[in-house]
Write a protein that holds these residues in place. Structure first.
Motif, PDB file in Angstrom:
ATOM      1  N   ASP A  80       0.713  -1.336   0.210  1.00  0.00           N
ATOM      2  CA  ASP A  80      -0.037  -0.097  -0.026  1.00  0.00           C
ATOM      3  C   ASP A  80       0.757   1.184   0.155  1.00  0.00           C
ATOM      4  N   LEU A  81       0.766   2.079  -1.164  1.00  0.00           N
ATOM      5  CA  LEU A  81       1.477   3.335  -1.041  1.00  0.00           C
ATOM      6  C   LEU A  81       0.815   4.455  -0.427  1.00  0.00           C
ATOM      7  N   THR A  82      -0.257   4.402   0.086  1.00  0.00           N
ATOM      8  CA  THR A  82      -1.069   5.521   0.479  1.00  0.00           C
ATOM      9  C   THR A  82      -0.359   6.514   1.576  1.00  0.00           C
ATOM     10  N   PRO A  83       0.599   5.397   2.449  1.00  0.00           N
ATOM     11  CA  PRO A  83       1.433   6.330   3.466  1.00  0.00           C
ATOM     12  C   PRO A  83       2.489   7.204   2.817  1.00  0.00           C
ATOM     13  N   GLN A  84       2.653   7.137   1.579  1.00  0.00           N
ATOM     14  CA  GLN A  84       3.873   7.866   0.812  1.00  0.00           C
ATOM     15  C   GLN A  84       3.144   8.852  -0.030  1.00  0.00           C
ATOM     16  N   GLY A  85       1.784   8.841   0.121  1.00  0.00           N
ATOM     17  CA  GLY A  85       0.996  10.100  -0.888  1.00  0.00           C
ATOM     18  C   GLY A  85       0.526   9.461  -2.018  1.00  0.00           C
ATOM     19  N   PHE A  86       0.397   8.194  -2.436  1.00  0.00           N
ATOM     20  CA  PHE A  86      -0.050   7.586  -3.606  1.00  0.00           C
ATOM     21  C   PHE A  86      -1.214   6.763  -3.120  1.00  0.00           C
ATOM     22  N   GLY A  97      13.487 -11.182   0.294  1.00  0.00           N
ATOM     23  CA  GLY A  97      14.108 -10.094   0.967  1.00  0.00           C
ATOM     24  C   GLY A  97      13.296  -9.376   1.758  1.00  0.00           C
ATOM     25  N   VAL A  98      13.845  -8.403   2.486  1.00  0.00           N
ATOM     26  CA  VAL A  98      13.053  -7.652   3.363  1.00  0.00           C
ATOM     27  C   VAL A  98      12.734  -6.354   2.416  1.00  0.00           C
ATOM     28  N   ALA A  99      11.560  -5.969   2.207  1.00  0.00           N
ATOM     29  CA  ALA A  99      11.039  -4.594   1.690  1.00  0.00           C
ATOM     30  C   ALA A  99      11.360  -3.221   2.211  1.00  0.00           C
ATOM     31  N   GLU A 100      12.002  -2.536   1.513  1.00  0.00           N
ATOM     32  CA  GLU A 100      12.402  -1.057   2.023  1.00  0.00           C
ATOM     33  C   GLU A 100      11.620  -0.213   0.964  1.00  0.00           C
ATOM     34  N   VAL A 101      10.936   0.679   1.850  1.00  0.00           N
ATOM     35  CA  VAL A 101      10.232   1.782   1.058  1.00  0.00           C
ATOM     36  C   VAL A 101      10.583   3.252   1.324  1.00  0.00           C
ATOM     37  N   GLY A 156      10.490  10.141  -6.440  1.00  0.00           N
ATOM     38  CA  GLY A 156       9.268   9.635  -6.195  1.00  0.00           C
ATOM     39  C   GLY A 156       9.363   8.426  -4.908  1.00  0.00           C
ATOM     40  N   VAL A 157       8.795   7.463  -4.950  1.00  0.00           N
ATOM     41  CA  VAL A 157       8.675   6.182  -3.915  1.00  0.00           C
ATOM     42  C   VAL A 157       9.764   5.099  -4.466  1.00  0.00           C
ATOM     43  N   GLY A 158      10.627   4.798  -3.682  1.00  0.00           N
ATOM     44  CA  GLY A 158      11.513   3.934  -4.046  1.00  0.00           C
ATOM     45  C   GLY A 158      11.192   2.572  -3.216  1.00  0.00           C
ATOM     46  N   ILE A 159      11.150   1.426  -4.266  1.00  0.00           N
ATOM     47  CA  ILE A 159      10.812   0.257  -3.366  1.00  0.00           C
ATOM     48  C   ILE A 159      11.781  -0.915  -3.598  1.00  0.00           C
ATOM     49  N   LYS A 160      12.539  -1.322  -2.672  1.00  0.00           N
ATOM     50  CA  LYS A 160      13.685  -2.516  -2.771  1.00  0.00           C
ATOM     51  C   LYS A 160      13.508  -3.482  -2.217  1.00  0.00           C
ATOM     52  N   VAL A 166       8.611   4.703  -8.335  1.00  0.00           N
ATOM     53  CA  VAL A 166       7.222   4.809  -8.676  1.00  0.00           C
ATOM     54  C   VAL A 166       7.036   6.460  -8.516  1.00  0.00           C
ATOM     55  N   ASN A 167       6.244   7.107  -9.546  1.00  0.00           N
ATOM     56  CA  ASN A 167       6.053   8.740  -9.385  1.00  0.00           C
ATOM     57  C   ASN A 167       5.088   8.983 -10.178  1.00  0.00           C
ATOM     58  N   THR A 168       4.348  10.250 -10.034  1.00  0.00           N
ATOM     59  CA  THR A 168       3.326  10.796 -10.705  1.00  0.00           C
ATOM     60  C   THR A 168       4.302  11.185 -12.171  1.00  0.00           C
ATOM     61  N   ALA A 169       3.632  11.149 -13.177  1.00  0.00           N
ATOM     62  CA  ALA A 169       4.285  11.636 -14.413  1.00  0.00           C
ATOM     63  C   ALA A 169       4.082  12.814 -14.739  1.00  0.00           C
ATOM     64  N   ALA A 170       4.928  13.627 -14.933  1.00  0.00           N
ATOM     65  CA  ALA A 170       4.875  15.157 -15.679  1.00  0.00           C
ATOM     66  C   ALA A 170       4.568  14.837 -17.113  1.00  0.00           C
ATOM     67  N   PRO A 171       4.114  15.903 -17.791  1.00  0.00           N
ATOM     68  CA  PRO A 171       3.861  15.767 -19.360  1.00  0.00           C
ATOM     69  C   PRO A 171       5.234  15.294 -20.012  1.00  0.00           C
ATOM     70  N   GLU A 172       6.428  15.668 -19.684  1.00  0.00           N
ATOM     71  CA  GLU A 172       7.604  15.316 -20.293  1.00  0.00           C
ATOM     72  C   GLU A 172       8.051  13.961 -20.354  1.00  0.00           C
ATOM     73  N   ASP A 173       7.426  13.323 -18.981  1.00  0.00           N
ATOM     74  CA  ASP A 173       7.840  11.931 -18.713  1.00  0.00           C
ATOM     75  C   ASP A 173       6.931  11.006 -19.814  1.00  0.00           C
ATOM     76  N   LEU A 174       5.939  11.549 -20.324  1.00  0.00           N
ATOM     77  CA  LEU A 174       5.005  10.792 -21.164  1.00  0.00           C
ATOM     78  C   LEU A 174       5.672  10.624 -22.517  1.00  0.00           C
ATOM     79  N   ASP A 175       6.546  11.431 -22.975  1.00  0.00           N
ATOM     80  CA  ASP A 175       7.363  11.522 -24.287  1.00  0.00           C
ATOM     81  C   ASP A 175       8.453  10.265 -24.279  1.00  0.00           C
ATOM     82  N   MET A 176       7.905   9.128 -24.865  1.00  0.00           N
ATOM     83  CA  MET A 176       8.868   8.048 -24.860  1.00  0.00           C
ATOM     84  C   MET A 176       9.915   8.276 -25.877  1.00  0.00           C
ATOM     85  N   LYS A 177       9.952   9.067 -26.993  1.00  0.00           N
ATOM     86  CA  LYS A 177      11.092   9.233 -27.759  1.00  0.00           C
ATOM     87  C   LYS A 177      11.895  10.038 -27.016  1.00  0.00           C
TER      88      LYS A 177
END
Length: 178
Positions: A37-43, A55-59, A65-69, A78-89
């Protein structure tokens, strides 16, 4: 024709008797995984990650954004995408530019997913991925943590992270108390 009418009537009867007027989405978590659940990280999201046998999960929260290891072979951001993040080229060009001195080979190149392999000289190649996921009206990016130079992932490890990324979903709102 009679069979068709019978089937339609049976369907209508089942729908009216179910008492469930809202659509529910089943929260599927395959064996060997756990829902995070990523709610505690604002998502307001959930994502399936490898369970504790891996292994042990680290958030970790950070500017990227939110790192998950989990263990040493699973690390995503994981992070919200800004408009430039959506340009795959643009993302493809950034991936090539960030691997200065390496041979870069794109294994998957689509509107929502990039997977590439990098090889420096005679060293073992490593893989990376970048995924865009739309949930409701919001876009998210999920990628391996390429910022950590120790992350030299193999194809199977990237496939595991892609599977996790594909499981990113909205967290259902809690039912109102009666």
């Amino acid at each position: 024709m009679r069979k068709l009418l019978f089937a339609a009537a049976a369907f209508a009867l089942l729908q009216s008797c179910s008492g469930d007027t809202k659509t529910s989405v089943q929260d599927i978590v395959p064996a060997g995984q756990t829902a995070l659940d990523l709610t505690p990280q604002g998502f307001p999201l959930k994502i399936n990650i490898p369970d504790s046998t891996f292994g042990v999960a680290e958030v970790m929260e950070g500017a990227g954004g939110v790192g998950i290891k989990v263990g040493s072979k699973f690390e995503i951001v994981v992070n919200t995408a800004a408009p430039e993040d959506l340009d795959m080229k643009q993302q493809k060009a950034l991936a090539q530019a960030s691997m200065d001195g390496a041979t870069v080979n794109f294994v998957t190149d689509s509107d929502t997913l990039l997977v590439w392999e990098t090889k420096f000289f005679d060293l073992k190649p490593s893989r990376h991925f970048y995924m865009i996921k739309k949930i409701g009206e919001d876009n998210y990016i999920i990628r391996d943590n390429i910022q950590n130079a120790e992350n030299q992932f193999e194809a199977a490890e990237i496939a595991r992270m892609q599977q996790a990324a594909a499981s990113l979903r909205a967290k259902p709102a809690a039912e109102a108390k009666k």
